[in-house]
Write a protein that holds these residues in place. Sequence first.
Motif, PDB file in Angstrom:
ATOM      1  N   MET A  37       4.067  31.965   7.058  1.00  0.00           N
ATOM      2  CA  MET A  37       5.164  31.173   6.494  1.00  0.00           C
ATOM      3  C   MET A  37       6.462  31.445   7.245  1.00  0.00           C
ATOM      4  O   MET A  37       7.232  30.532   7.526  1.00  0.00           O
ATOM      5  CB  MET A  37       5.359  31.485   5.007  1.00  0.00           C
ATOM      6  N   VAL A  38       6.695  32.706   7.579  1.00  0.00           N
ATOM      7  CA  VAL A  38       7.902  33.057   8.343  1.00  0.00           C
ATOM      8  C   VAL A  38       7.856  32.375   9.711  1.00  0.00           C
ATOM      9  O   VAL A  38       8.835  31.748  10.139  1.00  0.00           O
ATOM     10  CB  VAL A  38       8.029  34.588   8.499  1.00  0.00           C
ATOM     11  N   LEU A  39       6.719  32.475  10.386  1.00  0.00           N
ATOM     12  CA  LEU A  39       6.592  31.848  11.707  1.00  0.00           C
ATOM     13  C   LEU A  39       6.762  30.334  11.632  1.00  0.00           C
ATOM     14  O   LEU A  39       7.412  29.729  12.492  1.00  0.00           O
ATOM     15  CB  LEU A  39       5.239  32.194  12.325  1.00  0.00           C
ATOM     16  N   TYR A  40       6.211  29.714  10.595  1.00  0.00           N
ATOM     17  CA  TYR A  40       6.324  28.270  10.433  1.00  0.00           C
ATOM     18  C   TYR A  40       7.782  27.859  10.210  1.00  0.00           C
ATOM     19  O   TYR A  40       8.277  26.916  10.831  1.00  0.00           O
ATOM     20  CB  TYR A  40       5.442  27.806   9.274  1.00  0.00           C
ATOM     21  N   ARG A  41       8.482  28.599   9.349  1.00  0.00           N
ATOM     22  CA  ARG A  41       9.887  28.290   9.091  1.00  0.00           C
ATOM     23  C   ARG A  41      10.731  28.443  10.352  1.00  0.00           C
ATOM     24  O   ARG A  41      11.572  27.597  10.656  1.00  0.00           O
ATOM     25  CB  ARG A  41      10.437  29.196   7.991  1.00  0.00           C
ATOM     26  N   VAL A  42      10.522  29.521  11.077  1.00  0.00           N
ATOM     27  CA  VAL A  42      11.280  29.742  12.321  1.00  0.00           C
ATOM     28  C   VAL A  42      10.950  28.646  13.328  1.00  0.00           C
ATOM     29  O   VAL A  42      11.835  28.109  13.994  1.00  0.00           O
ATOM     30  CB  VAL A  42      11.003  31.149  12.899  1.00  0.00           C
ATOM     31  N   GLY A  43       9.684  28.299  13.437  1.00  0.00           N
ATOM     32  CA  GLY A  43       9.277  27.234  14.356  1.00  0.00           C
ATOM     33  C   GLY A  43       9.919  25.906  14.012  1.00  0.00           C
ATOM     34  O   GLY A  43      10.432  25.197  14.894  1.00  0.00           O
ATOM     35  N   LYS A  44       9.917  25.555  12.726  1.00  0.00           N
ATOM     36  CA  LYS A  44      10.551  24.293  12.301  1.00  0.00           C
ATOM     37  C   LYS A  44      12.060  24.335  12.534  1.00  0.00           C
ATOM     38  O   LYS A  44      12.657  23.343  12.949  1.00  0.00           O
ATOM     39  CB  LYS A  44      10.270  24.014  10.828  1.00  0.00           C
ATOM     40  N   GLU A  45      12.660  25.497  12.272  1.00  0.00           N
ATOM     41  CA  GLU A  45      14.111  25.635  12.433  1.00  0.00           C
ATOM     42  C   GLU A  45      14.526  25.520  13.899  1.00  0.00           C
ATOM     43  O   GLU A  45      15.495  24.854  14.223  1.00  0.00           O
ATOM     44  CB  GLU A  45      14.546  26.995  11.873  1.00  0.00           C
ATOM     45  N   GLN A  66       4.761  27.867  -0.454  1.00  0.00           N
ATOM     46  CA  GLN A  66       6.173  27.941  -0.083  1.00  0.00           C
ATOM     47  C   GLN A  66       6.537  26.834   0.915  1.00  0.00           C
ATOM     48  O   GLN A  66       7.680  26.395   0.966  1.00  0.00           O
ATOM     49  CB  GLN A  66       6.482  29.293   0.564  1.00  0.00           C
ATOM     50  N   GLU A  67       5.575  26.421   1.713  1.00  0.00           N
ATOM     51  CA  GLU A  67       5.737  25.357   2.719  1.00  0.00           C
ATOM     52  C   GLU A  67       4.499  24.460   2.626  1.00  0.00           C
ATOM     53  O   GLU A  67       3.598  24.539   3.455  1.00  0.00           O
ATOM     54  CB  GLU A  67       5.846  25.951   4.131  1.00  0.00           C
ATOM     55  N   PRO A  68       4.419  23.597   1.611  1.00  0.00           N
ATOM     56  CA  PRO A  68       3.199  22.828   1.351  1.00  0.00           C
ATOM     57  C   PRO A  68       2.699  21.984   2.528  1.00  0.00           C
ATOM     58  O   PRO A  68       1.497  21.756   2.637  1.00  0.00           O
ATOM     59  CB  PRO A  68       3.581  21.936   0.167  1.00  0.00           C
ATOM     60  N   ASP A  69       3.581  21.551   3.408  1.00  0.00           N
ATOM     61  CA  ASP A  69       3.138  20.745   4.551  1.00  0.00           C
ATOM     62  C   ASP A  69       2.404  21.573   5.603  1.00  0.00           C
ATOM     63  O   ASP A  69       1.711  21.024   6.455  1.00  0.00           O
ATOM     64  CB  ASP A  69       4.326  20.025   5.197  1.00  0.00           C
ATOM     65  N   PHE A  70       2.562  22.870   5.547  1.00  0.00           N
ATOM     66  CA  PHE A  70       1.936  23.749   6.535  1.00  0.00           C
ATOM     67  C   PHE A  70       0.415  23.617   6.536  1.00  0.00           C
ATOM     68  O   PHE A  70      -0.205  23.464   7.588  1.00  0.00           O
ATOM     69  CB  PHE A  70       2.344  25.206   6.271  1.00  0.00           C
TER      70      PHE A  70
END
Length: 173
Positions: free
Chosen positions: A33-41, A125-129
């Motif tokens: 989730m952390v990696l996904y958020r950073v990647g999207k950001e 936390q990031e349903p689209d993931f």
Amino acid sequence: MKEIPEYEKYPVSKEEMGKRYKNWTDALANQMMVLYRVGKETGGEVFVKRLKEEFFKLGENSAQVFKAVTGTKNEDFQDCSGGLMKVFNRLDDAMANFWDGYIENSKSALEKEVKTCPAAKQWSQEPDFCASIIGELVKGMAHALNPKFKTDGFSKLLVKGDQCCRYRIEMKD
């Protein structure tokens, strides 16, 4: 039988290791989730697009492995019955997902609801993931098994609050 390497010889019971593996799975799901958020950001839609492409490719490559593990052959994938069920049952089993039969299991379609997921709590936390990675993995596997197989991914997802994850694979006309 292959000898167990020293780094896998744990001084605790299998039951205790099961608990620790669950904790490890939870930690990895949170890290993703952390990696996904950073990647999207940092990469926005370009990142999400690339992630989907990579998981589609991973699905295509995984199809060969799952065919070998299930003992299926190319001729088992002329329609949606038989081989497709074996491959996707093995995939769901490997991911610790459980199901109660099928919505449809015919020559024209395989539709299944998965009732459990070890990463659903964290990934919600990031349903689209989940759709971005597992949905694309399923699409890639189906395509590699037979380019006539079509799937839109998931119509229901545990991470979005549904009671199950549902996917459907159909034969294209």
